[in-house]
Design a protein around this motif. Structure first.
Motif, PDB file in Angstrom:
ATOM      1  N   THR A   1      52.324   6.185 -24.416  1.00 38.49           N
ATOM      2  CA  THR A   1      51.981   5.288 -23.322  1.00 38.49           C
ATOM      3  C   THR A   1      50.577   5.619 -22.835  1.00 38.49           C
ATOM      4  OG1 THR A   1      54.317   5.158 -22.701  1.00 38.49           O
ATOM      5  CG2 THR A   1      52.710   4.356 -21.112  1.00 38.49           C
TER       6      THR A   1
ATOM      7  N   SER B   1      48.359   4.305 -20.936  1.00 41.23           N
ATOM      8  CA  SER B   1      47.986   4.165 -19.533  1.00 41.23           C
ATOM      9  C   SER B   1      48.458   5.322 -18.659  1.00 41.23           C
ATOM     10  CB  SER B   1      48.517   2.845 -18.970  1.00 41.23           C
ATOM     11  OG  SER B   1      49.932   2.809 -19.018  1.00 41.23           O
ATOM     12  N   ARG B   2      49.330   6.175 -19.170  1.00 39.85           N
ATOM     13  CA  ARG B   2      49.810   7.338 -18.428  1.00 39.85           C
ATOM     14  C   ARG B   2      49.046   8.614 -18.763  1.00 39.85           C
ATOM     15  NH1 ARG B   2      56.382   6.619 -19.208  1.00 39.85           N
ATOM     16  NH2 ARG B   2      56.563   4.571 -18.182  1.00 39.85           N
ATOM     17  N   TYR B   3      48.088   8.537 -19.678  1.00 41.93           N
ATOM     18  CA  TYR B   3      47.375   9.719 -20.143  1.00 41.93           C
ATOM     19  C   TYR B   3      45.911   9.691 -19.747  1.00 41.93           C
ATOM     20  CZ  TYR B   3      51.194  11.450 -23.035  1.00 41.93           C
ATOM     21  OH  TYR B   3      52.390  11.978 -23.473  1.00 41.93           O
ATOM     22  N   HIS B   4      45.410  10.869 -19.363  1.00 40.74           N
ATOM     23  CA  HIS B   4      43.977  11.061 -19.215  1.00 40.74           C
ATOM     24  C   HIS B   4      43.366  11.209 -20.609  1.00 40.74           C
ATOM     25  CE1 HIS B   4      45.437  11.828 -15.272  1.00 40.74           C
ATOM     26  NE2 HIS B   4      45.803  13.068 -15.512  1.00 40.74           N
TER      27      HIS B   4
ATOM     28  N   THR C   1      40.374   9.838 -16.085  1.00 42.72           N
ATOM     29  CA  THR C   1      41.786   9.873 -15.752  1.00 42.72           C
ATOM     30  C   THR C   1      42.474   8.577 -16.154  1.00 42.72           C
ATOM     31  OG1 THR C   1      41.246   9.196 -13.494  1.00 42.72           O
ATOM     32  CG2 THR C   1      41.564  11.551 -13.896  1.00 42.72           C
ATOM     33  N   ALA C   2      43.812   8.598 -16.108  1.00 39.90           N
ATOM     34  CA  ALA C   2      44.599   7.480 -16.611  1.00 39.90           C
ATOM     35  C   ALA C   2      44.231   6.154 -15.950  1.00 39.90           C
ATOM     36  CB  ALA C   2      46.088   7.770 -16.424  1.00 39.90           C
ATOM     37  N   ASP C   3      43.935   6.196 -14.650  1.00 38.83           N
ATOM     38  CA  ASP C   3      43.595   4.985 -13.905  1.00 38.83           C
ATOM     39  C   ASP C   3      42.097   4.820 -13.685  1.00 38.83           C
ATOM     40  OD1 ASP C   3      44.450   6.170 -10.521  1.00 38.83           O
ATOM     41  OD2 ASP C   3      43.143   6.973 -12.078  1.00 38.83           O
TER      42      ASP C   3
ATOM     43  N   ASN D   1      42.931  -0.047 -20.652  1.00 39.06           N
ATOM     44  CA  ASN D   1      44.344   0.253 -20.846  1.00 39.06           C
ATOM     45  C   ASN D   1      45.111  -0.903 -21.477  1.00 39.06           C
ATOM     46  OD1 ASN D   1      43.985   2.802 -19.850  1.00 39.06           O
ATOM     47  ND2 ASN D   1      44.949   2.414 -17.863  1.00 39.06           N
TER      48      ASN D   1
ATOM     49  N   GLN E   1      48.354  14.666 -20.142  1.00 39.71           N
ATOM     50  CA  GLN E   1      48.865  14.371 -18.815  1.00 39.71           C
ATOM     51  C   GLN E   1      48.635  15.537 -17.859  1.00 39.71           C
ATOM     52  OE1 GLN E   1      52.959  13.030 -20.030  1.00 39.71           O
ATOM     53  NE2 GLN E   1      52.382  11.217 -18.837  1.00 39.71           N
TER      54      GLN E   1
END
Length: 123
Positions: A28, A30-33, A52-54, A74, A100
């Motif tokens: 996934t 979008s959940r990982y840096h 970072t992920a976001d 993403n 993560q």
């Protein structure tokens, strides 16, 4: 099943630009840096950039700050490293990585790694 595949490396002259792409699959995204590292012959792995992920936090070492720019999409499971004003000392194999964990400048924090792409900058 997890894959990180870098592309976009090549041989360029000092002052030129390259954009590296890291295509991710099997996790996934979008959940990982995401981080970028480089390694020159006879040298250790060097931190280049992290996001970072976001995309709320972005980090660079002094050696590339202002020249390199990391970003991600993403929706496309893809991270990028835009490299401008390249110097001969930027010559290395560049790898992307995913984690993560915190400590994004440390290679040991990353769970997944790509195979690397060669960047060579001539003078």
């Amino acid at each position: 099943q997890v894959q990180l595949v870098e592309s976009g490396g090549g041989l360029v002259q000092a002052g030129d630009s390259l954009r590296l792409t890291c295509a991710a699959s099997g996790f996934t995204f979008s959940r990982y840096h995401m981080g970028w590292f480089r390694q020159a012959p006879g040298k250790g792995r060097e931190f280049v950039a992290a996001i970072t992920a976001d995309s709320s936090v972005i980090d660079y070492p002094d050696s590339v700050r202002g020249r390199f720019h990391v970003y991600r999409d993403n929706s496309k499971n893809t991270a990028y490293l835009q490299m401008n004003s390249l110097k001969p000392e930027d010559t290395a194999v560049y790898s992307c990585a995913a984690t993560q964990r915190a400590f994004l400048s440390r290679a040991a924090a990353y769970d997944y790694w790509g195979q690397g792409t060669q960047v060579t900058v001539s003078s």
